[in-house]
Design a protein around this motif. Structure first.
Motif, PDB file in Angstrom:
ATOM      1  N   THR A 180      41.900  58.202  45.549  1.00 55.48           N
ATOM      2  CA  THR A 180      40.682  57.398  45.678  1.00 55.48           C
ATOM      3  C   THR A 180      39.545  56.224  45.579  1.00 55.48           C
ATOM      4  O   THR A 180      38.836  55.488  45.856  1.00 55.48           O
ATOM      5  N   LYS A 181      40.676  56.289  43.409  1.00 61.74           N
ATOM      6  CA  LYS A 181      39.410  55.112  43.419  1.00 61.74           C
ATOM      7  C   LYS A 181      41.141  53.770  42.944  1.00 61.74           C
ATOM      8  O   LYS A 181      41.966  54.893  42.541  1.00 61.74           O
ATOM      9  N   LEU A 182      41.224  52.442  42.678  1.00 59.62           N
ATOM     10  CA  LEU A 182      41.912  51.432  42.371  1.00 59.62           C
ATOM     11  C   LEU A 182      40.926  50.921  41.388  1.00 59.62           C
ATOM     12  O   LEU A 182      39.830  50.371  41.869  1.00 59.62           O
ATOM     13  N   ARG A 183      41.927  50.642  40.239  1.00 59.15           N
ATOM     14  CA  ARG A 183      41.051  49.886  39.511  1.00 59.15           C
ATOM     15  C   ARG A 183      42.226  48.511  39.160  1.00 59.15           C
ATOM     16  O   ARG A 183      43.257  49.264  38.392  1.00 59.15           O
ATOM     17  N   PHE A 184      41.888  47.207  38.745  1.00 64.15           N
ATOM     18  CA  PHE A 184      42.456  46.201  38.128  1.00 64.15           C
ATOM     19  C   PHE A 184      41.623  45.947  36.634  1.00 64.15           C
ATOM     20  O   PHE A 184      40.418  46.175  37.167  1.00 64.15           O
ATOM     21  N   HIS A 185      43.015  45.765  35.554  1.00 61.27           N
ATOM     22  CA  HIS A 185      42.855  45.267  34.497  1.00 61.27           C
ATOM     23  C   HIS A 185      43.034  43.819  34.805  1.00 61.27           C
ATOM     24  O   HIS A 185      44.334  43.464  34.584  1.00 61.27           O
ATOM     25  N   THR A 186      42.142  42.770  34.656  1.00 64.56           N
ATOM     26  CA  THR A 186      42.767  41.472  34.930  1.00 64.56           C
ATOM     27  C   THR A 186      42.158  40.476  34.583  1.00 64.56           C
ATOM     28  O   THR A 186      40.650  40.638  33.610  1.00 64.56           O
ATOM     29  N   ARG A 187      42.396  39.593  33.006  1.00 65.15           N
ATOM     30  CA  ARG A 187      42.209  38.675  32.807  1.00 65.15           C
ATOM     31  C   ARG A 187      42.639  36.948  33.930  1.00 65.15           C
ATOM     32  O   ARG A 187      41.973  35.526  33.368  1.00 65.15           O
ATOM     33  N   PHE A 188      43.346  37.036  34.474  1.00 62.35           N
ATOM     34  CA  PHE A 188      43.990  36.308  35.384  1.00 62.35           C
ATOM     35  C   PHE A 188      42.967  35.090  35.881  1.00 62.35           C
ATOM     36  O   PHE A 188      42.749  33.594  35.699  1.00 62.35           O
ATOM     37  N   PRO A 189      41.806  35.684  36.244  1.00 65.06           N
ATOM     38  CA  PRO A 189      40.650  35.053  36.999  1.00 65.06           C
ATOM     39  C   PRO A 189      40.422  34.035  36.101  1.00 65.06           C
ATOM     40  O   PRO A 189      39.955  33.111  36.118  1.00 65.06           O
ATOM     41  N   ILE A 190      40.174  34.375  34.438  1.00 59.21           N
ATOM     42  CA  ILE A 190      39.305  33.425  33.495  1.00 59.21           C
ATOM     43  C   ILE A 190      40.306  32.298  33.592  1.00 59.21           C
ATOM     44  O   ILE A 190      39.712  31.246  33.343  1.00 59.21           O
ATOM     45  N   GLY A 191      41.734  32.246  33.300  1.00 64.99           N
ATOM     46  CA  GLY A 191      42.470  31.130  33.582  1.00 64.99           C
ATOM     47  C   GLY A 191      42.402  30.607  35.220  1.00 64.99           C
ATOM     48  O   GLY A 191      42.432  29.445  35.004  1.00 64.99           O
ATOM     49  N   ILE A 192      42.674  30.811  35.655  1.00 63.63           N
ATOM     50  CA  ILE A 192      43.343  30.258  36.849  1.00 63.63           C
ATOM     51  C   ILE A 192      42.412  31.316  37.967  1.00 63.63           C
ATOM     52  O   ILE A 192      43.160  31.954  39.004  1.00 63.63           O
ATOM     53  N   PRO A 193      40.868  30.742  38.408  1.00 60.78           N
ATOM     54  CA  PRO A 193      40.935  31.076  39.370  1.00 60.78           C
ATOM     55  C   PRO A 193      40.350  31.312  40.896  1.00 60.78           C
ATOM     56  O   PRO A 193      40.700  32.288  41.644  1.00 60.78           O
ATOM     57  N   GLU A 194      41.749  30.667  40.816  1.00 61.69           N
ATOM     58  CA  GLU A 194      42.831  30.575  42.288  1.00 61.69           C
ATOM     59  C   GLU A 194      43.221  31.576  42.677  1.00 61.69           C
ATOM     60  O   GLU A 194      44.010  31.635  43.792  1.00 61.69           O
ATOM     61  N   ARG A 195      43.943  32.428  41.780  1.00 64.51           N
ATOM     62  CA  ARG A 195      44.783  33.429  41.690  1.00 64.51           C
ATOM     63  C   ARG A 195      43.605  34.402  42.889  1.00 64.51           C
ATOM     64  O   ARG A 195      44.162  35.142  43.780  1.00 64.51           O
ATOM     65  N   ILE A 196      42.394  34.192  42.964  1.00 67.51           N
ATOM     66  CA  ILE A 196      41.862  35.486  44.055  1.00 67.51           C
ATOM     67  C   ILE A 196      41.857  34.368  45.337  1.00 67.51           C
ATOM     68  O   ILE A 196      40.690  33.670  45.716  1.00 67.51           O
ATOM     69  N   ASP A 197      42.744  34.081  46.178  1.00 64.01           N
ATOM     70  CA  ASP A 197      42.729  33.114  46.806  1.00 64.01           C
ATOM     71  C   ASP A 197      42.815  34.423  48.586  1.00 64.01           C
ATOM     72  O   ASP A 197      42.397  35.857  48.594  1.00 64.01           O
ATOM     73  N   PRO A 220      31.138  32.967  26.064  1.00 57.31           N
ATOM     74  CA  PRO A 220      30.286  32.247  27.751  1.00 57.31           C
ATOM     75  C   PRO A 220      30.815  31.452  28.470  1.00 57.31           C
ATOM     76  O   PRO A 220      31.066  30.488  29.635  1.00 57.31           O
ATOM     77  N   ARG A 221      31.565  30.309  27.099  1.00 58.17           N
ATOM     78  CA  ARG A 221      32.029  29.059  27.952  1.00 58.17           C
ATOM     79  C   ARG A 221      33.642  29.417  28.515  1.00 58.17           C
ATOM     80  O   ARG A 221      33.999  28.898  29.064  1.00 58.17           O
ATOM     81  N   GLU A 222      34.282  30.955  28.946  1.00 54.85           N
ATOM     82  CA  GLU A 222      35.203  30.633  29.622  1.00 54.85           C
ATOM     83  C   GLU A 222      34.892  30.867  30.813  1.00 54.85           C
ATOM     84  O   GLU A 222      35.406  31.577  31.917  1.00 54.85           O
ATOM     85  N   LEU A 223      33.637  31.405  30.891  1.00 57.42           N
ATOM     86  CA  LEU A 223      32.708  31.539  32.316  1.00 57.42           C
ATOM     87  C   LEU A 223      32.813  30.319  33.368  1.00 57.42           C
ATOM     88  O   LEU A 223      33.065  28.876  32.345  1.00 57.42           O
ATOM     89  N   GLY A 224      32.208  30.016  34.503  1.00 57.87           N
ATOM     90  CA  GLY A 224      31.690  29.172  34.844  1.00 57.87           C
ATOM     91  C   GLY A 224      31.778  29.209  36.877  1.00 57.87           C
ATOM     92  O   GLY A 224      31.874  30.085  37.150  1.00 57.87           O
ATOM     93  N   GLN A 225      31.675  28.126  37.214  1.00 53.88           N
ATOM     94  CA  GLN A 225      31.310  28.615  38.695  1.00 53.88           C
ATOM     95  C   GLN A 225      32.003  28.227  39.475  1.00 53.88           C
ATOM     96  O   GLN A 225      32.062  29.747  40.160  1.00 53.88           O
ATOM     97  N   ASP A 226      33.509  27.793  38.801  1.00 49.15           N
ATOM     98  CA  ASP A 226      35.056  28.211  39.562  1.00 49.15           C
ATOM     99  C   ASP A 226      34.913  29.962  39.761  1.00 49.15           C
ATOM    100  O   ASP A 226      35.669  29.763  40.701  1.00 49.15           O
TER     101      ASP A 226
END
Ligand code: SF4
Length: 326
Positions: A180-197, A220-226
């Motif tokens: 019933t559930k699917l979980r992603f463990h990912t750090r990808f968007p922290i490096g390349i937010p564009e991955r969530i296309d 916190p510096r890894e975060l950002g509006q993008d």
């Protein structure tokens, strides 16, 4: 006639990752004394997305983002209590790509690739079976075990897979009635937010599975509006986003950094889920923070933030049926 220029795809952006120490040292204007501390050749090489590199302070090694990604000679320090398989994953493997550690959920090792190489990664020595791109035996095992309610896509980083590969995999998992559930463990968007296309968002939106995202940010510096804009597309589709961090010496072992990280996350509707005590993986001993110090930091966090903004301080112990609260 106006010519419209398409924005680069995430794959094109990934090609700009720093993978050569000399290019990164040049970009960061490191001096000879600093570059002498870089580990020039290693099995787990430098891999740092450009987005994160632009957030690093120049001319110093003492930067919380740089420390997480730059191979240093300190990794060669001998410490026999730091091993290649610190959380006993070999024993938990029920096939080369499927880990069954905890009741009701299994973890699928989808790929060996990541958007970045974190020096403290507990899977940095994992023996990935890379040549096989299909998951038939693993899906058969899940199909034949009705106690499995949740499948965790991990790796490496599952978002390293193409959208086509993910669409196919998610659809096959969705066809298993007891999951019933699917979980992603990912750090990808922290490096390349564009991955969530938009294509990826559509895949998630069209799945019958309830999707959870566990991102991984330590500072916190890894975060950002993008990043938040990209994750917000998933939140709009009902995806719950959690964050896990690792407590790392010289990166986030101070109260102000942890407070800022947790507060910024909750302001964006992201739950600070876990703060992990470092897994004792070979090459990462210089990142370890004593448990007593970690406990003090957590105590201070609890005094500053509401309960939902304070992560659980946990440690993974090989063979235990769940992560143990420190
Ligand atoms: S992104 Fe995750 S799996 Fe990849 S190196 Fe970093 S911690 Fe390890």
């Amino acid at each position: 006639m106006a010519i419209s220029v398409l924005p680069p795809t995430w794959r094109q952006i990934q090609k700009n990752n720093f993978t050569k120490w000399a290019e990164l040292a040049n970009f960061l204007e490191l001096n000879d004394e600093q570059t002498a501390k870089i580990l020039k050749k290693c099995r787990f090489p430098l891999n740092l997305p450009y987005r994160l590199a632009t957030k690093i302070e120049k001319s110093t090694l003492n930067d919380p983002i740089l420390k997480q990604f730059l191979p240093l000679t300190a990794e060669e320090l001998e410490n026999t209590s730091f091993t290649n398989d610190p959380v006993g994953e070999k024993k938990a493997l029920c096939s080369p790509k499927l880990l069954h550690k905890y009741h009701g959920r299994v973890l699928l090792v989808t790929t060996s690739s990541c958007a970045m190489h974190c020096r403290y990664c507990f899977r940095r020595h994992f023996d990935y079976e890379v040549e096989r791109k299909v998951f038939t035996p693993e899906l058969d095992k899940i199909r034949n075990d009705s106690t499995v309610k949740e499948v965790i896509l991990s790796g490496g980083d599952p978002l390293s897979l193409s959208n086509d590969a993910l669409r196919s995999l998610i659809s096959q998992i969705g066809d298993i009635p007891h999951v019933t559930k699917l979980r992603f463990h990912t750090r990808f968007p922290i490096g390349i937010p564009e991955r969530i296309d938009s294509e990826f968002v559509d895949i998630i939106a069209n799945s019958r599975l309830k999707v959870w995202f566990v991102i991984h940010s330590n500072h916190p510096r890894e975060l950002g509006q993008d990043l938040f804009n990209s994750l917000n597309q998933l939140q709009k589709e009902g995806v719950v986003i959690l964050n896990q961090s690792v407590l790392l010496a010289g990166v986030n072992d101070d109260i102000e950094t942890l407070r800022q990280l947790c507060e910024t996350l909750v302001d964006e509707g992201i739950v600070p889920y876990y703060l992990h005590q470092l897994d004792r993986v070979a090459g990462a001993s210089h990142f370890e923070v004593p448990v007593e110090e970690g406990k003090k930091l957590l105590e201070q966090l609890k005094r500053l933030l509401p309960g939902y903004a304070v992560p659980r301080y946990v440690k993974e112990i090989a063979g235990e049926p769940y992560k143990v609260e420190v």
